[in-house]
Design a protein around this motif. Structure first.
Motif, PDB file in Angstrom:
ATOM      1  N   ASN A  54     -28.638  -8.040  -1.128  1.00  0.00           N
ATOM      2  CA  ASN A  54     -29.119  -9.267  -0.478  1.00  0.00           C
ATOM      3  C   ASN A  54     -27.899 -10.127  -0.162  1.00  0.00           C
ATOM      4  O   ASN A  54     -27.231 -10.633  -1.070  1.00  0.00           O
ATOM      5  N   LEU A  55     -27.621 -10.289   1.119  1.00  0.00           N
ATOM      6  CA  LEU A  55     -26.431 -11.040   1.553  1.00  0.00           C
ATOM      7  C   LEU A  55     -26.773 -12.405   2.135  1.00  0.00           C
ATOM      8  O   LEU A  55     -25.915 -13.039   2.756  1.00  0.00           O
ATOM      9  N   HIS A  56     -27.990 -12.889   1.918  1.00  0.00           N
ATOM     10  CA  HIS A  56     -28.410 -14.149   2.533  1.00  0.00           C
ATOM     11  C   HIS A  56     -29.157 -14.976   1.496  1.00  0.00           C
ATOM     12  O   HIS A  56     -30.350 -14.772   1.244  1.00  0.00           O
ATOM     13  N   THR A  57     -28.434 -15.921   0.859  1.00  0.00           N
ATOM     14  CA  THR A  57     -29.005 -16.769  -0.190  1.00  0.00           C
ATOM     15  C   THR A  57     -28.460 -18.188  -0.070  1.00  0.00           C
ATOM     16  O   THR A  57     -27.361 -18.412   0.451  1.00  0.00           O
ATOM     17  N   HIS A  58     -29.241 -19.126  -0.592  1.00  0.00           N
ATOM     18  CA  HIS A  58     -28.856 -20.543  -0.575  1.00  0.00           C
ATOM     19  C   HIS A  58     -29.222 -21.189  -1.907  1.00  0.00           C
ATOM     20  O   HIS A  58     -30.374 -21.125  -2.331  1.00  0.00           O
ATOM     21  N   SER A  59     -28.265 -21.820  -2.532  1.00  0.00           N
ATOM     22  CA  SER A  59     -28.470 -22.471  -3.821  1.00  0.00           C
ATOM     23  C   SER A  59     -28.692 -23.976  -3.624  1.00  0.00           C
ATOM     24  O   SER A  59     -28.882 -24.454  -2.509  1.00  0.00           O
ATOM     25  N   PHE A  60     -28.635 -24.716  -4.735  1.00  0.00           N
ATOM     26  CA  PHE A  60     -28.834 -26.165  -4.667  1.00  0.00           C
ATOM     27  C   PHE A  60     -27.753 -26.857  -3.836  1.00  0.00           C
ATOM     28  O   PHE A  60     -27.939 -27.990  -3.372  1.00  0.00           O
ATOM     29  N   PHE A  61     -26.629 -26.175  -3.599  1.00  0.00           N
ATOM     30  CA  PHE A  61     -25.534 -26.805  -2.867  1.00  0.00           C
ATOM     31  C   PHE A  61     -25.946 -27.257  -1.464  1.00  0.00           C
ATOM     32  O   PHE A  61     -25.423 -28.240  -0.948  1.00  0.00           O
ATOM     33  N   CYS A  62     -26.881 -26.537  -0.842  1.00  0.00           N
ATOM     34  CA  CYS A  62     -27.218 -26.874   0.539  1.00  0.00           C
ATOM     35  C   CYS A  62     -28.090 -28.120   0.640  1.00  0.00           C
ATOM     36  O   CYS A  62     -28.273 -28.666   1.725  1.00  0.00           O
ATOM     37  N   GLY A  63     -28.670 -28.560  -0.485  1.00  0.00           N
ATOM     38  CA  GLY A  63     -29.485 -29.769  -0.469  1.00  0.00           C
ATOM     39  C   GLY A  63     -30.965 -29.511  -0.267  1.00  0.00           C
ATOM     40  O   GLY A  63     -31.794 -30.381  -0.539  1.00  0.00           O
ATOM     41  N   GLY A  99     -33.162  -6.033  -9.842  1.00  0.00           N
ATOM     42  CA  GLY A  99     -32.684  -4.723  -9.443  1.00  0.00           C
ATOM     43  C   GLY A  99     -31.661  -4.689  -8.327  1.00  0.00           C
ATOM     44  O   GLY A  99     -31.385  -3.619  -7.777  1.00  0.00           O
ATOM     45  N   LEU A 100     -31.065  -5.825  -8.005  1.00  0.00           N
ATOM     46  CA  LEU A 100     -30.039  -5.823  -6.965  1.00  0.00           C
ATOM     47  C   LEU A 100     -28.707  -5.317  -7.518  1.00  0.00           C
ATOM     48  O   LEU A 100     -28.390  -5.496  -8.692  1.00  0.00           O
ATOM     49  N   GLU A 101     -27.930  -4.707  -6.639  1.00  0.00           N
ATOM     50  CA  GLU A 101     -26.579  -4.272  -6.984  1.00  0.00           C
ATOM     51  C   GLU A 101     -25.520  -5.155  -6.346  1.00  0.00           C
ATOM     52  O   GLU A 101     -24.397  -5.250  -6.853  1.00  0.00           O
ATOM     53  N   VAL A 102     -25.861  -5.784  -5.212  1.00  0.00           N
ATOM     54  CA  VAL A 102     -24.920  -6.643  -4.491  1.00  0.00           C
ATOM     55  C   VAL A 102     -25.634  -7.944  -4.142  1.00  0.00           C
ATOM     56  O   VAL A 102     -26.721  -7.934  -3.546  1.00  0.00           O
ATOM     57  N   LEU A 103     -25.016  -9.057  -4.498  1.00  0.00           N
ATOM     58  CA  LEU A 103     -25.537 -10.380  -4.174  1.00  0.00           C
ATOM     59  C   LEU A 103     -24.508 -11.120  -3.329  1.00  0.00           C
ATOM     60  O   LEU A 103     -23.355 -11.291  -3.740  1.00  0.00           O
ATOM     61  N   GLY A 104     -24.919 -11.548  -2.161  1.00  0.00           N
ATOM     62  CA  GLY A 104     -24.056 -12.362  -1.323  1.00  0.00           C
ATOM     63  C   GLY A 104     -24.435 -13.832  -1.437  1.00  0.00           C
ATOM     64  O   GLY A 104     -25.587 -14.199  -1.191  1.00  0.00           O
ATOM     65  N   CYS A 105     -23.487 -14.658  -1.820  1.00  0.00           N
ATOM     66  CA  CYS A 105     -23.683 -16.107  -1.835  1.00  0.00           C
ATOM     67  C   CYS A 105     -23.282 -16.620  -0.450  1.00  0.00           C
ATOM     68  O   CYS A 105     -22.112 -16.551  -0.079  1.00  0.00           O
ATOM     69  N   SER A 106     -24.249 -17.113   0.300  1.00  0.00           N
ATOM     70  CA  SER A 106     -23.990 -17.443   1.713  1.00  0.00           C
ATOM     71  C   SER A 106     -24.505 -18.847   2.024  1.00  0.00           C
ATOM     72  O   SER A 106     -25.388 -19.022   2.861  1.00  0.00           O
ATOM     73  N   GLU A 107     -23.956 -19.818   1.341  1.00  0.00           N
ATOM     74  CA  GLU A 107     -24.419 -21.195   1.515  1.00  0.00           C
ATOM     75  C   GLU A 107     -24.306 -21.645   2.965  1.00  0.00           C
ATOM     76  O   GLU A 107     -23.407 -21.201   3.688  1.00  0.00           O
ATOM     77  N   HIS A 108     -25.241 -22.510   3.394  1.00  0.00           N
ATOM     78  CA  HIS A 108     -25.091 -23.136   4.707  1.00  0.00           C
ATOM     79  C   HIS A 108     -23.725 -23.812   4.756  1.00  0.00           C
ATOM     80  O   HIS A 108     -23.372 -24.614   3.883  1.00  0.00           O
ATOM     81  N   CYS A 109     -22.970 -23.499   5.789  1.00  0.00           N
ATOM     82  CA  CYS A 109     -21.566 -23.888   5.823  1.00  0.00           C
ATOM     83  C   CYS A 109     -21.384 -25.348   6.212  1.00  0.00           C
ATOM     84  O   CYS A 109     -21.850 -25.774   7.280  1.00  0.00           O
ATOM     85  N   TRP A 145     -24.605 -32.042  10.665  1.00  0.00           N
ATOM     86  CA  TRP A 145     -25.867 -31.539  10.096  1.00  0.00           C
ATOM     87  C   TRP A 145     -25.988 -31.870   8.597  1.00  0.00           C
ATOM     88  O   TRP A 145     -26.290 -31.000   7.772  1.00  0.00           O
ATOM     89  N   PRO A 146     -25.794 -33.118   8.197  1.00  0.00           N
ATOM     90  CA  PRO A 146     -25.753 -33.461   6.767  1.00  0.00           C
ATOM     91  C   PRO A 146     -27.078 -33.267   6.042  1.00  0.00           C
ATOM     92  O   PRO A 146     -27.093 -33.165   4.812  1.00  0.00           O
ATOM     93  N   ARG A 147     -28.198 -33.224   6.778  1.00  0.00           N
ATOM     94  CA  ARG A 147     -29.488 -33.080   6.103  1.00  0.00           C
ATOM     95  C   ARG A 147     -29.720 -31.669   5.582  1.00  0.00           C
ATOM     96  O   ARG A 147     -30.616 -31.443   4.763  1.00  0.00           O
ATOM     97  N   SER A 148     -28.935 -30.723   6.045  1.00  0.00           N
ATOM     98  CA  SER A 148     -29.153 -29.345   5.622  1.00  0.00           C
ATOM     99  C   SER A 148     -27.865 -28.631   5.232  1.00  0.00           C
ATOM    100  O   SER A 148     -27.838 -27.404   5.166  1.00  0.00           O
ATOM    101  N   ARG A 149     -26.814 -29.395   4.995  1.00  0.00           N
ATOM    102  CA  ARG A 149     -25.530 -28.814   4.601  1.00  0.00           C
ATOM    103  C   ARG A 149     -24.959 -29.629   3.447  1.00  0.00           C
ATOM    104  O   ARG A 149     -25.151 -30.839   3.373  1.00  0.00           O
ATOM    105  N   MET A 150     -24.247 -28.968   2.563  1.00  0.00           N
ATOM    106  CA  MET A 150     -23.549 -29.703   1.520  1.00  0.00           C
ATOM    107  C   MET A 150     -22.453 -30.554   2.149  1.00  0.00           C
ATOM    108  O   MET A 150     -21.955 -30.228   3.242  1.00  0.00           O
ATOM    109  N   PRO A 151     -22.071 -31.659   1.511  1.00  0.00           N
ATOM    110  CA  PRO A 151     -20.925 -32.410   2.011  1.00  0.00           C
ATOM    111  C   PRO A 151     -19.672 -31.530   1.994  1.00  0.00           C
ATOM    112  O   PRO A 151     -19.501 -30.696   1.107  1.00  0.00           O
TER     113      PRO A 151
END
Length: 290
Positions: free
Chosen positions: A13-22, A39-49, A56-62
């Motif tokens: 899974n290469l597409h995930t978003h944590s609390f950082f994105c707001g 059961g995943l072998e590969v995790l991609g952390c792909s925060e909204h940039c 786009w501050p409403r959907s992106r981390m500072p």
């Protein structure tokens, strides 16, 4: 000699978003723990940039939290080990909204200075002069917005920066007719992706969203079956991810997305990961066997 491994799409899974994105929840390490449990072998952390101008501050981390996010990913990477000698390989990246004015920032700083493993893109905000940053996910879209979406998606594909394109059918969230314009725009996106050899994503988040009313009846907001029925006519590379915004959802997409793909005869890519020797990984999408 660098270590290289080939992973089936089911374990990636290469597409995930944590609390950082707001608008997501969960720490990076919580995503890692859940990924192992699911059961995943590969995790991609792909925060909204984030961007240096905090667009786009409403959907992106500072932008000021960029280093904090990077370090959180690195801590989890160290905790879970190296390629081939770990319980979970964690890759570090971002989901970007591509505009030409950010090309050098994405290429030089994210891929260069920060040594990200990969970037993916989605089109979330439309440039429809004189209007700027029209959100795809809020309010009805007309033909001008649909064509702007298509132009931006194709420009993103052509930028040469991205491993894959996320939710190419996101326009269907608020452009709810399947008509000549939708068909033309869908073909343009698919044909560009085929020409460039860049995979498009069947996005798991759409299956977890409420159904919507359309002129043709009730349906998913996305993925859009007619888009993927059309895509199945082409030699398109296809990937799938959860697009998790909650750690509990990091691996829940596989069953529903694989059934959806199979209904159109679509097969998923595999993912090849190699150590580069400079603290990052080379990530490649490998076509499925015929």
């Amino acid at each position: 000699m660098s270590d290289t491994r080939l992973y089936s799409q089911r374990g990636v899974n290469l597409h995930t978003h944590s609390f950082f994105c707001g608008h997501g929840t969960g720490l990076v390490e919580e995503y890692a723990v859940n990924a192992v449990e699911q059961g995943l072998e590969v995790l991609g952390c792909s925060e909204h940039c984030p961007t240096p101008d905090n667009r786009w501050p409403r959907s992106r981390m500072p932008y000021s939290r960029l280093d904090e996010y990077t370090e959180a990913c690195r801590v989890s990477q160290r905790a879970h080990g190296l390629l081939g000698r770990n319980d979970l390989l964690i890759l570090r990246g971002f989901e970007c909204d591509y505009l030409p004015e950010y090309h050098s920032y994405y290429h030089d700083h994210l891929l260069g200075d920060l040594r990200c493993d990969y970037l993916l893109f989605g089109v979330h905000y439309l440039q429809v002069p004189p209007r700027k940053d029209v959100p795809v996910h809020r309010g009805a879209l007309g033909k001008a917005e649909l064509h702007a979406y298509t132009e931006q998606y194709i420009a993103s594909l052509r930028s040469g920066l991205f491993l894959f394109g996320a939710h190419p059918d996101l326009f269907a969230f608020n452009y709810r007719s399947w008509d000549a314009d939708t068909i033309a725009c869908s073909k343009a996106i698919i044909e560009c992706a085929v020409a460039l050899g860049i995979p498009l994503e069947i996005n798991g988040y759409g299956f977890r969203k409420p159904l919507i009313e359309t002129p043709d009846g009730v349906r998913l907001a996305y993925p859009l079956p007619r888009f993927w029925e059309l895509a199945a006519r082409y030699p398109l590379l296809v990937t799938t991810n959860s697009d998790a915004h909650d750690a509990a959802d990091v691996g829940v997409h596989w069953d529903v997305c694989s059934r959806f793909a199979a209904s159109f005869g679509l097969k998923f890519v595999s993912v090849r990961v190699s150590e580069t020797g400079d603290g990052r990984h080379r990530v490649e999408m490998v076509p499925p066997e015929a």
